[in-house]
Each structure stands twice: as structure tokens, then as C-alpha cells.
Design an enzyme around this catalytic site. Structure first.
Site, PDB file in Angstrom:
ATOM      1  N   CYS A 105      20.746 -12.448  10.703  1.00 46.60           N
ATOM      2  CA  CYS A 105      19.541 -13.358  10.471  1.00 46.60           C
ATOM      3  C   CYS A 105      19.290 -13.491   9.278  1.00 46.60           C
ATOM      4  CB  CYS A 105      18.418 -12.557  11.523  1.00 46.60           C
ATOM      5  SG  CYS A 105      17.886 -11.374  10.793  1.00 46.60           S
ATOM      6  N   HIS A 118       1.356  -8.480   6.501  1.00 50.61           N
ATOM      7  CA  HIS A 118       2.390  -9.122   7.171  1.00 50.61           C
ATOM      8  C   HIS A 118       3.737  -8.747   6.737  1.00 50.61           C
ATOM      9  CE1 HIS A 118       4.441 -12.095   9.758  1.00 50.61           C
ATOM     10  NE2 HIS A 118       5.078 -12.310   8.653  1.00 50.61           N
ATOM     11  N   ASP A 173      16.401  -8.278  20.409  1.00 48.24           N
ATOM     12  CA  ASP A 173      18.032  -8.520  20.541  1.00 48.24           C
ATOM     13  C   ASP A 173      18.628  -7.701  19.689  1.00 48.24           C
ATOM     14  OD1 ASP A 173      17.023  -9.521  18.115  1.00 48.24           O
ATOM     15  OD2 ASP A 173      17.577 -11.454  18.392  1.00 48.24           O
ATOM     16  N   CYS A 178      12.494  -7.625  12.205  1.00 45.86           N
ATOM     17  CA  CYS A 178      13.027  -8.459  11.382  1.00 45.86           C
ATOM     18  C   CYS A 178      11.949  -8.813  10.167  1.00 45.86           C
ATOM     19  CB  CYS A 178      12.937 -10.051  12.087  1.00 45.86           C
ATOM     20  SG  CYS A 178      13.743 -11.209  10.986  1.00 45.86           S
ATOM     21  N   CYS A 210      -2.380  -1.207   5.857  1.00 41.01           N
ATOM     22  CA  CYS A 210      -3.314  -2.513   4.984  1.00 41.01           C
ATOM     23  C   CYS A 210      -3.183  -3.623   5.699  1.00 41.01           C
ATOM     24  CB  CYS A 210      -2.793  -2.558   3.583  1.00 41.01           C
ATOM     25  SG  CYS A 210      -0.949  -3.184   3.594  1.00 41.01           S
ATOM     26  N   ARG A 250      14.847  -5.465  17.261  1.00 47.81           N
ATOM     27  CA  ARG A 250      15.333  -5.714  15.945  1.00 47.81           C
ATOM     28  C   ARG A 250      13.954  -5.860  15.305  1.00 47.81           C
ATOM     29  NH1 ARG A 250      16.080 -11.243  13.665  1.00 47.81           N
ATOM     30  NH2 ARG A 250      16.156 -12.013  15.912  1.00 47.81           N
ATOM     31  N   CYS A 281       0.875  -1.175   0.106  1.00 45.45           N
ATOM     32  CA  CYS A 281      -0.052   0.017  -0.030  1.00 45.45           C
ATOM     33  C   CYS A 281       0.793   1.335  -0.170  1.00 45.45           C
ATOM     34  CB  CYS A 281      -1.018  -0.010   1.057  1.00 45.45           C
ATOM     35  SG  CYS A 281      -0.059   0.415   2.794  1.00 45.45           S
ATOM     36  N   HIS A 320       8.301 -10.004  12.139  1.00 46.46           N
ATOM     37  CA  HIS A 320       8.564  -9.986  13.685  1.00 46.46           C
ATOM     38  C   HIS A 320       9.399  -8.751  14.211  1.00 46.46           C
ATOM     39  CE1 HIS A 320       6.604 -13.968  12.679  1.00 46.46           C
ATOM     40  NE2 HIS A 320       5.965 -13.742  13.597  1.00 46.46           N
TER      41      HIS A 320
END
Ligand SMILES: [Zn+2]
Length: 142
Positions: free
Chosen positions: A62, A98, A105, A116, A95, A114, A47, A101
Site C-alpha cells: 500500500c 492522527h 485486509d 496503515c 495525544c 492492517r 508525544c 487507519h
């Protein structure tokens, strides 16, 4: 607000899988997981909402793009208890796409958190006024 069919038409299948189906891209495969902090904006790939500042990014081992802070009010936080873990899911506040997370850390010298984020969920718009600076920063780290 778009319907499911409209999201399917608007997004690539990879983006749909992450943004609408809460999938996760494989670590170390995204476009921006290892790009350095640089002037510019990271916006929602669905969006176009402004989510993160380019200068708040950091390279995390990571394998996903990481940020130590988000633009205030741009993110919604949800408790995620899937996979037998208790994590905090972050979605786009506009919107509800997803993004990834948030973990505690992150870099201790800044916020300690952080974000991520899946790289398919965000797109980078470089700050063109500082373009030369950004190019320099990239060539330095490669
Ligand atoms: Zn969004």
C-alpha cells in the site's frame, strides 16, 4: 496537552499536517514504509507514546508502514466517514495525534488486520541489544 501553537512549534510542517490536521502523506514517500520487521519500538512522533512493536510491522504494497497489531491501549479508534467511505481512523491514545487507519485486509496468518500508518506520525527506536540482527535483516531485503 499542548495548544495548537505549541504543536506547530514542536512538529515539522509535514508532521503537523498529518498528526494535527489529519493529512495523509503520499504513498511510497515515507521513511519507513518499506523497512522490514525488526526488534524495536515505534513511538508517537508527537508525544513519544509507545504504539507498535517493531516486530509487528510488515511490508505492505500500500506504500505506508503497516502493522498487524498495536500495543494494547495505545490507540483510539474513530469512525471516519470522510471521502464518501466508512473507515476506522486510528489516533494516539495519549495525544490524539492522527496516525492513519486500520483495515481488515491484513495478513491472514496473524491477526488479519492492517494498521496503515503515516511514517511521519511515528518514529522507530531500534532495540540496541539486537542491533546486529536488525542490520542483517535490512541488508537481506535490499
Ligand atoms: Zn501521541
Amino acid at each position: 496537552v499542548k495548544t495548537d501553537a505549541e504543536w506547530r512549534a514542536a512538529l515539522t510542517s509535514k508532521q503537523y499536517n498529518v498528526l494535527r490536521d489529519k493529512g495523509t502523506e503520499r504513498a511510497f514517500t515515507g521513511d519507513t514504509w518499506d523497512t522490514p520487521p525488526q526488534p524495536g519500538e515505534y513511538r508517537c512522533a508527537a508525544c513519544d507514546a509507545l504504539l507498535f512493536k517493531g516486530t509487528d510491522k510488515f511490508v505492505s504494497d500500500c506504500g505506508w508502514p503497516a502493522f498487524d497489531k498495536a500495543i494494547k491501549g495505545s490507540i483510539h479508534y474513530h469512525t471516519d466517514r470522510t471521502f464518501g467511505m466508512s473507515r476506522t481512523e486510528v489516533t494516539c491514545a495519549r495525544c490524539e495525534g492522527h496516525l492513519g487507519h486500520v483495515f481488515e485486509d491484513g495478513p491472514k496468518d496473524t491477526t488479519g488486520v492492517r494498521y496503515c500508518i503515516n511514517s511521519v506520525s511515528i518514529k522507530f527506536k531500534p532495540d540496541t541489544a539486537s542491533k546486529d540482527l536488525a542490520t542483517e535483516a535490512i541488508s537481506e531485503t535490499k
